[in-house]
Design a protein around this motif. Structure first.
Motif, PDB file in Angstrom:
ATOM      1  N   HIS A 270      -5.851  13.674 -26.093  1.00  0.00           N
ATOM      2  CA  HIS A 270      -6.196  15.088 -26.253  1.00  0.00           C
ATOM      3  C   HIS A 270      -6.179  15.493 -27.729  1.00  0.00           C
ATOM      4  N   ALA A 271      -5.145  15.069 -28.465  1.00  0.00           N
ATOM      5  CA  ALA A 271      -5.040  15.444 -29.886  1.00  0.00           C
ATOM      6  C   ALA A 271      -6.222  14.891 -30.674  1.00  0.00           C
ATOM      7  N   ASN A 272      -6.598  13.644 -30.399  1.00  0.00           N
ATOM      8  CA  ASN A 272      -7.754  13.063 -31.080  1.00  0.00           C
ATOM      9  C   ASN A 272      -9.026  13.844 -30.761  1.00  0.00           C
ATOM     10  N   ASN A 273      -9.198  14.200 -29.487  1.00  0.00           N
ATOM     11  CA  ASN A 273     -10.379  14.986 -29.114  1.00  0.00           C
ATOM     12  C   ASN A 273     -10.404  16.333 -29.811  1.00  0.00           C
ATOM     13  N   LEU A 274      -9.249  16.953 -29.914  1.00  0.00           N
ATOM     14  CA  LEU A 274      -9.194  18.293 -30.498  1.00  0.00           C
ATOM     15  C   LEU A 274      -9.501  18.288 -31.998  1.00  0.00           C
TER      16      LEU A 274
ATOM     17  N   GLU B 161     -11.497   4.561 -23.434  1.00  0.00           N
ATOM     18  CA  GLU B 161     -11.346   3.271 -24.115  1.00  0.00           C
ATOM     19  C   GLU B 161     -12.691   2.580 -24.304  1.00  0.00           C
ATOM     20  N   LYS B 162     -13.549   2.672 -23.295  1.00  0.00           N
ATOM     21  CA  LYS B 162     -14.848   2.000 -23.361  1.00  0.00           C
ATOM     22  C   LYS B 162     -15.929   2.874 -23.991  1.00  0.00           C
ATOM     23  N   ALA B 163     -15.566   4.085 -24.391  1.00  0.00           N
ATOM     24  CA  ALA B 163     -16.504   5.033 -25.000  1.00  0.00           C
ATOM     25  C   ALA B 163     -17.708   5.262 -24.082  1.00  0.00           C
ATOM     26  N   VAL B 164     -17.411   5.627 -22.837  1.00  0.00           N
ATOM     27  CA  VAL B 164     -18.440   5.831 -21.816  1.00  0.00           C
ATOM     28  C   VAL B 164     -18.420   7.277 -21.354  1.00  0.00           C
TER      29      VAL B 164
ATOM     30  N   LEU C  89     -13.346   7.827 -33.259  1.00  0.00           N
ATOM     31  CA  LEU C  89     -11.923   7.884 -32.928  1.00  0.00           C
ATOM     32  C   LEU C  89     -11.594   9.116 -32.093  1.00  0.00           C
ATOM     33  N   SER C  90     -12.583   9.948 -31.856  1.00  0.00           N
ATOM     34  CA  SER C  90     -12.391  11.206 -31.136  1.00  0.00           C
ATOM     35  C   SER C  90     -13.570  11.402 -30.195  1.00  0.00           C
ATOM     36  N   MET C  91     -13.357  12.145 -29.097  1.00  0.00           N
ATOM     37  CA  MET C  91     -14.438  12.450 -28.153  1.00  0.00           C
ATOM     38  C   MET C  91     -15.168  11.180 -27.727  1.00  0.00           C
TER      39      MET C  91
ATOM     40  N   ASP D 219     -10.412  16.143 -19.918  1.00  0.00           N
ATOM     41  CA  ASP D 219     -10.799  15.584 -21.212  1.00  0.00           C
ATOM     42  C   ASP D 219     -11.772  16.537 -21.894  1.00  0.00           C
ATOM     43  N   SER D 220     -11.637  16.664 -23.207  1.00  0.00           N
ATOM     44  CA  SER D 220     -12.519  17.544 -23.970  1.00  0.00           C
ATOM     45  C   SER D 220     -13.979  17.118 -23.854  1.00  0.00           C
ATOM     46  N   GLY D 221     -14.221  15.819 -23.753  1.00  0.00           N
ATOM     47  CA  GLY D 221     -15.585  15.335 -23.689  1.00  0.00           C
ATOM     48  C   GLY D 221     -16.310  15.813 -22.445  1.00  0.00           C
ATOM     49  N   LEU D 222     -15.595  15.902 -21.322  1.00  0.00           N
ATOM     50  CA  LEU D 222     -16.223  16.352 -20.085  1.00  0.00           C
ATOM     51  C   LEU D 222     -16.481  17.852 -20.112  1.00  0.00           C
ATOM     52  N   ARG D 223     -15.567  18.609 -20.695  1.00  0.00           N
ATOM     53  CA  ARG D 223     -15.816  20.048 -20.866  1.00  0.00           C
ATOM     54  C   ARG D 223     -16.943  20.271 -21.859  1.00  0.00           C
TER      55      ARG D 223
END
Length: 392
Positions: free
Chosen positions: A360-364, A48-51, A211-213, A94-98
């Motif tokens: 997850h869907a947004n990240n993907l 949410e905070k984009a951190v 909006l993703s990652m 989360d995709s961002g951490l991977r």
């Protein structure tokens, strides 16, 4: 067995665990515990905070997740399958951490490990494996994504130095990195350079809003008269084969990782459907719900078996590039469908950050795009099947 463990037990329909060694299962469980205790309780807030939580990097290093498939120079030297299992568990968080682990290890560290001089390897790899230095990988440009051969970033000779000018975009970690692998056109074709990010002429700017990652860092890099000594060039990388060998390392990790996002979304929908009462009974008791859950579980099992097969081939030294495209195309396509279906099963609750599937869907949407779009991997496979290149 806890309720969460009972749900987890529903994922493996065909006994995939029986195909894993004790060491592989132990490593997987260790990473899963880290995700459950450190990432999952915090990821909604980070997203949410984009951190991107820089403070967890030392923990990842302690677990041996940074450059984990590389050998020597302080790297963990784990197998391809072990790396894949770790990627799966990380992306269940989360995709961002991977993606951080992928950019650091499969891209930046792999570039130095595969193509660097001994001096470059000794200078950077031990620090990067320990999490003391962060790397990024500068290949993509604003107008050169799927077609990196059209890059306009150029490195010219000036005496014994190189001077680089150009722009890179969608570069993970660039604003927090200490070293960048920059790919540039030269009079002798595409070459790679190891660039300390404090070099004058290197400017990285965060790309936002997204909006993703959101719990990750993507940047644009401006290179203006950036001067490097001849020793900064990666000596063993010539042409596009250099960056592509690194991209295939990252693509391999994605094949596993997206199954983690799919599994977490499936388990979330399963738990919700067993508790949510409608028309006098839980949603899980309805045939349509069970059909959706079965279809999800089938694709997760097939995708994980595919990833495991590719991992065994990679460890045997026989994995072919087109086989990585099979995994990247299939597993991304199926994972995003599973996450979307899971979101729908949650009803209105599914659009909140209390539940993971929509995140997850947004990240993907990003994962499906980077390291080769569906279209690019389709054409790679089409060329393999027909013998005819149809890229142009």
């Amino acid at each position: 067995m806890t309720a969460a463990a009972l749900l987890e037990d529903t994922v493996d329909l065909v006994g995939i665990d029986s195909l894993l060694t004790e060491t592989e299962i132990s490593l997987r469980n260790e990473v899963r515990d880290f995700v459950n205790t450190t990432i999952k309780p915090n990821i909604a807030e980070w997203y949410e905070k984009a951190v991107f939580p820089l403070d967890i990097i030392p923990q990842m290093a302690k677990l041996g997740l940074l450059g984990m498939h590389l050998k020597g120079y302080g790297c963990p030297g784990r197998t391809a399958v072990e790396y894949g299992l770790a990627a799966l568990e990380l992306e269940a968080g989360d995709s961002g951490l991977r993606t951080f682990v992928s950019v650091q290890g499969s891209l930046a560290m792999s570039a130095i490990h595969k193509h660097g001089s001994e001096e470059q390897k000794n200078e950077w790899l031990p620090r990067m494996a320990a999490g003391d230095a962060i790397g990024c990988f500068g290949l993509t440009e604003p107008s050169a994504g799927s077609d990196p051969a059209s890059m306009t970033t150029f490195a010219r000779r000036d005496g014994t130095d190189w001077v680089i000018n150009g722009t890179k975009r969608w570069i993970g970690l660039a604003t927090v990195a200490q070293v960048a692998i920059i790919w540039a056109m030269t009079d002798d074709g595409i070459r790679g350079f190891v660039v300390p990010t404090d070099t004058p002429g290197f400017v990285a700017t965060l790309i936002e809003p997204k909006l993703s990652m959101r719990a990750s860092i993507q940047c644009e890099i401006e290179l203006t008269e950036l001067r490097l000594p001849d020793s900064a060039m990666l000596p063993k990388a010539r042409g596009l084969r250099g960056p592509f060998e690194c991209l295939n390392e990252a693509r391999y990790g994605i094949v596993w990782g997206v199954m983690g996002a799919a599994r977490d979304s499936y388990l979330t929908a399963l738990a919700f459907s067993k508790e949510r009462m409608q028309f006098g009974k839980p949603l899980a008791g309805y045939q349509l719900t069970q059909q959706k859950l079965v279809n999800m579980a089938l694709e997760i099992n097939k995708g994980t078996l595919l990833a495991l097969q590719l991992g065994r081939l990679k460890d045997a030294g026989t994995l072919a590039p087109h086989q990585i495209s099979v995994g990247k195309l299939n597993n991304c396509r199926e994972a995003i469908a599973i996450c979307r279906e899971a979101r729908a099963m949650l009803g209105g609750n599914g659009i909140t950050l209390d539940y993971s599937p929509m995140r997850h869907a947004n990240n993907l949407e990003s994962v499906r795009t980077y390291e080769g779009t569906d279209e690019v991997h389709t054409l790679i496979l089409g060329q393999h099947i027909t013998g005819i290149a149809a890229f142009r």
